[in-house]
Design a protein around this motif. Sequence first.
Motif, PDB file in Angstrom:
ATOM      1  N   ILE A 171       5.056 -17.944  -1.030  1.00 42.03           N
ATOM      2  CA  ILE A 171       4.276 -17.404   0.087  1.00 42.03           C
ATOM      3  C   ILE A 171       3.457 -16.209  -0.400  1.00 42.03           C
ATOM      4  O   ILE A 171       2.306 -16.034  -0.034  1.00 42.03           O
ATOM      5  CB  ILE A 171       5.206 -17.014   1.254  1.00 42.03           C
ATOM      6  CG1 ILE A 171       5.913 -18.245   1.786  1.00 42.03           C
ATOM      7  CG2 ILE A 171       4.424 -16.324   2.362  1.00 42.03           C
ATOM      8  CD1 ILE A 171       6.969 -17.959   2.821  1.00 42.03           C
ATOM      9  N   PRO A 230      13.932 -19.084   6.496  1.00 43.43           N
ATOM     10  CA  PRO A 230      13.754 -17.633   6.568  1.00 43.43           C
ATOM     11  C   PRO A 230      14.630 -17.004   7.651  1.00 43.43           C
ATOM     12  O   PRO A 230      15.152 -17.708   8.515  1.00 43.43           O
ATOM     13  CB  PRO A 230      12.279 -17.479   6.921  1.00 43.43           C
ATOM     14  CG  PRO A 230      11.859 -18.755   7.504  1.00 43.43           C
ATOM     15  CD  PRO A 230      12.785 -19.814   7.029  1.00 43.43           C
ATOM     16  N   ALA A 274       0.817  -1.213   0.000  1.00 40.06           N
ATOM     17  CA  ALA A 274       0.000   0.000   0.000  1.00 40.06           C
ATOM     18  C   ALA A 274       0.846   1.255   0.000  1.00 40.06           C
ATOM     19  O   ALA A 274       0.531   2.232  -0.657  1.00 40.06           O
ATOM     20  CB  ALA A 274      -0.915  -0.012   1.207  1.00 40.06           C
ATOM     21  N   GLU A 276      13.531 -14.775   9.841  1.00 41.61           N
ATOM     22  CA  GLU A 276      12.709 -14.867  11.055  1.00 41.61           C
ATOM     23  C   GLU A 276      12.293 -16.312  11.194  1.00 41.61           C
ATOM     24  O   GLU A 276      11.323 -16.740  10.604  1.00 41.61           O
ATOM     25  CB  GLU A 276      11.450 -14.001  10.907  1.00 41.61           C
ATOM     26  CG  GLU A 276      11.703 -12.548  10.660  1.00 41.61           C
ATOM     27  CD  GLU A 276      11.996 -11.804  11.950  1.00 41.61           C
ATOM     28  OE1 GLU A 276      12.139 -12.461  13.002  1.00 41.61           O
ATOM     29  OE2 GLU A 276      12.087 -10.576  11.905  1.00 41.61           O
ATOM     30  N   ARG A 277      13.053 -17.068  11.939  1.00 46.39           N
ATOM     31  CA  ARG A 277      12.725 -18.490  11.991  1.00 46.39           C
ATOM     32  C   ARG A 277      12.533 -18.923  13.431  1.00 46.39           C
ATOM     33  O   ARG A 277      13.039 -18.338  14.355  1.00 46.39           O
ATOM     34  CB  ARG A 277      13.823 -19.304  11.329  1.00 46.39           C
ATOM     35  CG  ARG A 277      15.178 -18.996  11.925  1.00 46.39           C
ATOM     36  CD  ARG A 277      16.301 -19.629  11.133  1.00 46.39           C
ATOM     37  NE  ARG A 277      17.550 -18.942  11.410  1.00 46.39           N
ATOM     38  CZ  ARG A 277      18.258 -18.297  10.511  1.00 46.39           C
ATOM     39  NH1 ARG A 277      17.871 -18.248   9.265  1.00 46.39           N
ATOM     40  NH2 ARG A 277      19.375 -17.700  10.841  1.00 46.39           N
ATOM     41  N   GLY A 278      11.783 -19.973  13.570  1.00 47.34           N
ATOM     42  CA  GLY A 278      11.543 -20.496  14.898  1.00 47.34           C
ATOM     43  C   GLY A 278      11.060 -21.917  14.812  1.00 47.34           C
ATOM     44  O   GLY A 278      10.851 -22.449  13.733  1.00 47.34           O
ATOM     45  N   TYR A 298      13.345 -23.581   2.271  1.00 51.17           N
ATOM     46  CA  TYR A 298      13.495 -22.165   2.627  1.00 51.17           C
ATOM     47  C   TYR A 298      13.769 -22.038   4.111  1.00 51.17           C
ATOM     48  O   TYR A 298      13.007 -22.529   4.935  1.00 51.17           O
ATOM     49  CB  TYR A 298      12.212 -21.418   2.250  1.00 51.17           C
ATOM     50  CG  TYR A 298      12.168 -19.956   2.606  1.00 51.17           C
ATOM     51  CD1 TYR A 298      13.296 -19.143   2.435  1.00 51.17           C
ATOM     52  CD2 TYR A 298      11.007 -19.372   3.087  1.00 51.17           C
ATOM     53  CE1 TYR A 298      13.247 -17.792   2.747  1.00 51.17           C
ATOM     54  CE2 TYR A 298      10.945 -18.023   3.392  1.00 51.17           C
ATOM     55  CZ  TYR A 298      12.069 -17.239   3.225  1.00 51.17           C
ATOM     56  OH  TYR A 298      12.017 -15.900   3.533  1.00 51.17           O
ATOM     57  N   THR A 313      13.392  -9.921   1.403  1.00 52.73           N
ATOM     58  CA  THR A 313      12.486 -10.911   1.988  1.00 52.73           C
ATOM     59  C   THR A 313      11.235 -11.065   1.131  1.00 52.73           C
ATOM     60  O   THR A 313      10.774 -12.186   0.895  1.00 52.73           O
ATOM     61  CB  THR A 313      12.115 -10.498   3.419  1.00 52.73           C
ATOM     62  OG1 THR A 313      13.324 -10.306   4.138  1.00 52.73           O
ATOM     63  CG2 THR A 313      11.311 -11.563   4.101  1.00 52.73           C
ATOM     64  N   ILE A 352       6.565 -26.860  -4.171  1.00 50.60           N
ATOM     65  CA  ILE A 352       7.078 -26.603  -2.830  1.00 50.60           C
ATOM     66  C   ILE A 352       8.116 -27.639  -2.399  1.00 50.60           C
ATOM     67  O   ILE A 352       9.079 -27.343  -1.722  1.00 50.60           O
ATOM     68  CB  ILE A 352       5.874 -26.542  -1.850  1.00 50.60           C
ATOM     69  CG1 ILE A 352       5.684 -25.101  -1.405  1.00 50.60           C
ATOM     70  CG2 ILE A 352       6.036 -27.459  -0.680  1.00 50.60           C
ATOM     71  CD1 ILE A 352       4.360 -24.845  -0.763  1.00 50.60           C
ATOM     72  N   ARG A 354      10.025 -14.419  -0.574  1.00 53.58           N
ATOM     73  CA  ARG A 354       8.693 -14.958  -0.296  1.00 53.58           C
ATOM     74  C   ARG A 354       7.930 -15.229  -1.593  1.00 53.58           C
ATOM     75  O   ARG A 354       7.103 -16.132  -1.649  1.00 53.58           O
ATOM     76  CB  ARG A 354       7.893 -13.990   0.585  1.00 53.58           C
ATOM     77  CG  ARG A 354       8.304 -14.071   2.041  1.00 53.58           C
ATOM     78  CD  ARG A 354       7.501 -13.119   2.891  1.00 53.58           C
ATOM     79  NE  ARG A 354       7.919 -13.183   4.287  1.00 53.58           N
ATOM     80  CZ  ARG A 354       7.509 -12.331   5.214  1.00 53.58           C
ATOM     81  NH1 ARG A 354       6.685 -11.352   4.895  1.00 53.58           N
ATOM     82  NH2 ARG A 354       7.918 -12.444   6.454  1.00 53.58           N
ATOM     83  N   THR A 405       9.357 -18.467  -2.932  1.00 49.52           N
ATOM     84  CA  THR A 405       8.913 -19.657  -2.189  1.00 49.52           C
ATOM     85  C   THR A 405       7.406 -19.844  -2.241  1.00 49.52           C
ATOM     86  O   THR A 405       6.882 -20.763  -1.632  1.00 49.52           O
ATOM     87  CB  THR A 405       9.348 -19.556  -0.715  1.00 49.52           C
ATOM     88  OG1 THR A 405       8.982 -18.268  -0.233  1.00 49.52           O
ATOM     89  CG2 THR A 405      10.816 -19.751  -0.570  1.00 49.52           C
ATOM     90  N   TYR A 443       2.158 -13.946  -3.864  1.00 44.68           N
ATOM     91  CA  TYR A 443       2.042 -13.934  -5.323  1.00 44.68           C
ATOM     92  C   TYR A 443       2.541 -12.598  -5.827  1.00 44.68           C
ATOM     93  O   TYR A 443       2.215 -11.562  -5.256  1.00 44.68           O
ATOM     94  CB  TYR A 443       0.589 -14.117  -5.741  1.00 44.68           C
ATOM     95  CG  TYR A 443       0.034 -15.454  -5.373  1.00 44.68           C
ATOM     96  CD1 TYR A 443       0.442 -16.593  -6.058  1.00 44.68           C
ATOM     97  CD2 TYR A 443      -0.878 -15.586  -4.342  1.00 44.68           C
ATOM     98  CE1 TYR A 443      -0.050 -17.833  -5.714  1.00 44.68           C
ATOM     99  CE2 TYR A 443      -1.379 -16.826  -3.986  1.00 44.68           C
ATOM    100  CZ  TYR A 443      -0.964 -17.949  -4.681  1.00 44.68           C
ATOM    101  OH  TYR A 443      -1.442 -19.168  -4.325  1.00 44.68           O
TER     102      TYR A 443
END
Lengths: 443, 312
Positions: free
Chosen positions: B53, B81, B15, B83-85, B79, B44, B74, B48, B51, B55
């Motif tokens: 995530i 990322p 936006a 920010e991974r956890g 991937y 990122t 997939i 994304r 990968t 479009y």
Amino acid sequence: MNKIALVAKREFLSRVQKKTFLLTTILLPLLIFVFYAMIIYFSVKTEDRFTIAVADNANILNNKLENKKDDINFTIVHNTTAAQLDEQLQQKKCDGYIIIPADYDLMGRDSLQLKSGKAIGIMTREKIQKLLNDILEEKRLMALNISKAKIDSIQNSNQLQFTTLGGKKETDTKAGISYGVGYISGFLIYIILFIYGTMVMRGVMEEKTNRIAEVIVSSVKPFQLMMGKITGIGAVGLIQFIIWIVLVIGLQMILPLLFPDLLHHTVNTPMQPGAMQAAQAANNSGAIHSIMQGLNDVNFPLIIGCFIFYFLGGYFLYASLFAAVGSAVNEDPQDAQSLLLPITMPIIFAMVIMTKAVNDPNSSLAVFGSLFPLTSPIVMMARIAHGIPDGVSIMQLVLSMGLLIAGFLGTTWLAGKIYRTGILLYGKKPSWKEMWKWAFRKS
Amino acid sequence: MGKILELQNLKKYYATQKAVDDISFAIEEGSIFGLLGPNGAGKTTLLRMITGIFYPDSGHIVLDGNTFDPANDIIKIGYMPEERGLYKKMKIGEQALYLAQLKGLSRAEAMEKIKFWFRRLEMESWWNKKVEDLSKGMSQKLQFVTTVLHEPKLIILDEPFSGLDPLNANLIKDEIYRLAQQGSTIIFSTHRMEQVEEICDHIVLVNLGKKILDGTVEDIKQQFKENKFSIRLKEVPGYTTHDSFDVIEQKANTLVVKIKEGYSSNHVLQYFIGQNTTVDAFNEILPSLNEIFIQLVEGTKATTRAFQNTQS
């Protein structure tokens, strides 16, 4: 599809295998049961017997005083003075005494004195008063030459009976039981929506704050992740509820074995308004039998079937909204609070309509509430309890179910879009305007 | 070798800003590719889109010769990322199994591969531990394993070495080389330039949503060289000025010179030889990627990317 199942399986197992799940699922009903049993135990077992000496100087009792209740004992004494009775009181031979003076006027407004050693509790007072009043009332009637049978026929209260167009007899008992069943099932759905809705929300927040969401969405679509989570937690809820219901029913069966004289007590100690009406109605005509009759009149397969449908429908409708909120906020639970408000409002609103609908299942408010998907899971349960054409027409039921399914598809679609954006967005809490944009933008 | 991935005119506008603004490049199969850029450059978002995530708003992604289809492709992508956890309360073995199954492996297949990788990276004893009991480096290792477990053709690693000690970093680095040799392609996103210089064959630099540099590490360095040379002399002559060069820096017997337009290194050498000193060493100074990076990115402001005419 397969991936939704995988996610759901993990969500389900990770919750069910936790020790806290076993604790809450099995211990909670046990705890409630023990609590309930203790209350009953103490109310049944009033070991304080109360003995009252009655010095009937006017001889209006004819030496006859039935001891109906075993916890209050009247003994008639003769030719004893107040001083002697005082002494008895001090020796604890009796707990109190009443002297009926020789010039006692049965029809007059003279009052009697009960003197006791120590202060008497309010329950005991009421019992004594009632017993004595009954006796005196009977004596008065006898004095006026009115027989007991006449009185009974005057006092017959069963003069108005209710029937519906279907020709079914509507007893008070049945109405009372419908009220109780409707109220309880509506309330259960209300609780379910909150408990499992917030469980979904916390699960989503955990995934977001742990940053696992990004790892997962590279192999699963966000929508699949959300649906998997909702399905998994829904299954946990269903299992938990079934265990609770089985436990409660099982324990309820044990209860009479533990307290054989329980039956007339439970009837006289109503727990909720529904039961009260039922109990009152029951008192008038053959107590337990009438309740059993009323319970038989309630269409339980229909109610349980509808309960499961509205349980699942309501849960799916709201769970996706809870998931959307969970995806939008970060660590701060207070952010979640403010976003939750628009979701909790209709649930509470539904609860309010339900309390109305349970009394008057065909009022226009009840009809609206039971059709509108955001309130129907709670309100419809109140109407269903009154049975099928009486409480709700088949047309309305089918329409309500259809609208609920449409509503749940709608909220899931909407929430899915918010979720997809929110789950990968860190930083400040989005405003409503932004979330609205996420929900309605293309692709 | 063919191209494993081709991006054609990818665009993704949010936006308030153009996150990815018309980016195209291609990646050779089996290469180690560096995607560089400052924070907020759009890396990122780009990853994304690759990968599946996000479009893209417009443009094409071609993976392995066919148009990229997130639902089916997939499995070809791994991937990791930035920010991974991981699920903190879940056991490590189960976690790896779960993530592998989500990628589409069957349970038995996943089990076999997890055992292989756990043995390889000496993680076998971890199976029943929970993630919350692991150190940051250990969970990083686990994360790497879950990324490459399903043997993807394209492995995307976003800052893979952050939080790793040198020993573990080397271990992962060796695995990356090995995977590349076996034919996997690796996209490596970072802003640690020394790692890029060491590992990557080909790089793309992104800034403000646009591609500003594309080429092999060697070519780029050549492209940005400033004709600087360092000369070590036996003894420094008293007079070191000449038409062919400027002295930029002098440290003891070592001079850094910049050769002027129209001259070559031979002119410089001839001059010093003519001065009767012995030249001990003479070599070209190529700019480091770090310098190139700073030179290109410095001074640009992220705000320039914002739409100017939001009012109209």
